[in-house]
Write a protein that holds these residues in place. Structure first.
Motif, PDB file in Angstrom:
ATOM      1  N   UNK A 227      37.369  39.947  61.874  1.00  0.00           N
ATOM      2  CA  UNK A 227      38.055  38.651  61.831  1.00  0.00           C
ATOM      3  C   UNK A 227      39.485  38.743  62.364  1.00  0.00           C
ATOM      4  N   UNK A 228      40.185  39.825  62.081  1.00  0.00           N
ATOM      5  CA  UNK A 228      41.562  39.967  62.558  1.00  0.00           C
ATOM      6  C   UNK A 228      41.606  39.990  64.080  1.00  0.00           C
ATOM      7  N   UNK A 229      40.683  40.734  64.697  1.00  0.00           N
ATOM      8  CA  UNK A 229      40.619  40.798  66.157  1.00  0.00           C
ATOM      9  C   UNK A 229      40.309  39.428  66.738  1.00  0.00           C
ATOM     10  N   UNK A 230      39.337  38.724  66.153  1.00  0.00           N
ATOM     11  CA  UNK A 230      38.981  37.392  66.647  1.00  0.00           C
ATOM     12  C   UNK A 230      40.140  36.413  66.485  1.00  0.00           C
ATOM     13  N   UNK A 231      40.878  36.525  65.382  1.00  0.00           N
ATOM     14  CA  UNK A 231      42.039  35.652  65.177  1.00  0.00           C
ATOM     15  C   UNK A 231      43.091  35.864  66.258  1.00  0.00           C
TER      16      UNK A 231
ATOM     17  N   UNK B 193      44.119  49.991  65.251  1.00  0.00           N
ATOM     18  CA  UNK B 193      44.571  48.677  65.702  1.00  0.00           C
ATOM     19  C   UNK B 193      45.734  48.820  66.681  1.00  0.00           C
ATOM     20  N   UNK B 194      45.756  47.920  67.670  1.00  0.00           N
ATOM     21  CA  UNK B 194      46.850  47.940  68.639  1.00  0.00           C
ATOM     22  C   UNK B 194      48.039  47.155  68.092  1.00  0.00           C
ATOM     23  N   UNK B 195      49.057  46.945  68.922  1.00  0.00           N
ATOM     24  CA  UNK B 195      50.271  46.244  68.496  1.00  0.00           C
ATOM     25  C   UNK B 195      50.044  44.803  68.104  1.00  0.00           C
ATOM     26  N   UNK B 196      48.906  44.226  68.518  1.00  0.00           N
ATOM     27  CA  UNK B 196      48.565  42.846  68.151  1.00  0.00           C
ATOM     28  C   UNK B 196      47.582  42.790  66.982  1.00  0.00           C
ATOM     29  N   UNK B 197      47.233  43.974  66.451  1.00  0.00           N
ATOM     30  CA  UNK B 197      46.299  44.115  65.325  1.00  0.00           C
ATOM     31  C   UNK B 197      44.829  43.976  65.718  1.00  0.00           C
ATOM     32  N   UNK B 198      44.509  44.076  67.032  1.00  0.00           N
ATOM     33  CA  UNK B 198      43.102  44.102  67.435  1.00  0.00           C
ATOM     34  C   UNK B 198      42.531  45.486  67.149  1.00  0.00           C
ATOM     35  N   UNK B 199      41.282  45.535  66.680  1.00  0.00           N
ATOM     36  CA  UNK B 199      40.611  46.810  66.408  1.00  0.00           C
ATOM     37  C   UNK B 199      40.056  47.378  67.704  1.00  0.00           C
ATOM     38  N   UNK B 200      40.267  48.684  67.916  1.00  0.00           N
ATOM     39  CA  UNK B 200      39.724  49.390  69.075  1.00  0.00           C
ATOM     40  C   UNK B 200      39.080  50.694  68.636  1.00  0.00           C
ATOM     41  N   UNK B 201      38.003  51.059  69.330  1.00  0.00           N
ATOM     42  CA  UNK B 201      37.399  52.378  69.202  1.00  0.00           C
ATOM     43  C   UNK B 201      37.444  53.012  70.580  1.00  0.00           C
ATOM     44  N   UNK B 202      37.966  54.227  70.657  1.00  0.00           N
ATOM     45  CA  UNK B 202      38.196  54.898  71.941  1.00  0.00           C
ATOM     46  C   UNK B 202      37.178  56.019  72.151  1.00  0.00           C
ATOM     47  N   UNK B 203      36.871  56.272  73.410  1.00  0.00           N
ATOM     48  CA  UNK B 203      35.908  57.312  73.774  1.00  0.00           C
ATOM     49  C   UNK B 203      36.459  58.161  74.909  1.00  0.00           C
ATOM     50  N   UNK B 204      36.042  59.411  74.939  1.00  0.00           N
ATOM     51  CA  UNK B 204      36.275  60.267  76.090  1.00  0.00           C
ATOM     52  C   UNK B 204      35.162  59.986  77.113  1.00  0.00           C
TER      53      UNK B 204
END
Length: 195
Positions: free
Chosen positions: A5-9, A144-155
């Protein structure tokens, strides 16, 4: 789209700024994706945002099923002439419905445990030999990034392994670097594959 929800907001609040930012640059891998599609293809734009890629896909003679979890992004896509609808990643349950799936920097919002099951559902949604484009930010871990969006990172090797384990055959992998909506410079990769 993610159900975080935070990312969508954030996307709801920043829809206009996001559209202005991506309108200034071309989507990495879009030309290659279009070049590999069969004529009059049916394409899923997964996480369509304001619909700018969907517009280009439509202009190339294809039909687009455009979805996004952000209500504001769906409205912007519709204003851009795209028949978009609100949906989450978990809502995609079709079988052999699409000639191509355009998942451009959308699946990076999925928590790691949800990534493989989602890839399996997308593989099932493709027609045999269908085209799959994925764009992801590179790195380790999640947060979360500086805008509070959730991210999952991969190599890169981890991402490639996840795709091949889900039944995809890789066509090309293209790395790059770009500045996101939060102003941060990030490494990324776009991959084109067959189902």
């Amino acid at each position: 789209m993610t159900d975080d929800r935070t990312t969508l907001d954030v996307y709801d609040a920043e829809a206009a700024a996001y559209e202005a930012r991506i309108a200034e640059k071309s989507s990495p891998g879009l030309r290659t994706f279009l070049d590999h599609l069969p004529p009059a293809a049916h394409v899923l734009d997964l996480g369509c945002g304001p619909g700018l890629s969907a517009v280009a896909i439509q202009a190339a003679g294809h039909t687009v099923d455009a979805v996004d979890g952000s209500a504001a992004m769906v409205v912007r896509a519709q204003l851009n002439g795209v028949n978009a609808r609100q949906a989450l990643f978990t809502d995609i349950d079709a079988t052999s419905a699409y000639d191509g799936i355009w998942a451009n920097f959308s699946l990076l919002h999925l928590p790691r445990p949800d990534f493989a099951p989602t890839l399996a559902r997308l593989h099932r949604a493709l027609r045999p030999g269908g085209l799959f484009h994925i764009g992801m930010k590179l790195g380790d871990g999640e947060g979360r990034d500086g805008l509070e969006r959730f991210y999952c990172y991969y190599q890169p090797d981890e991402l490639e392994q996840a795709l091949t384990s889900s039944g995809f055959t890789l066509i090309s992998c293209t790395p790059g670097t770009g500045r996101g909506l939060d102003g941060t410079l990030s490494d990324w990769m776009v991959i084109l594959a067959h189902g």
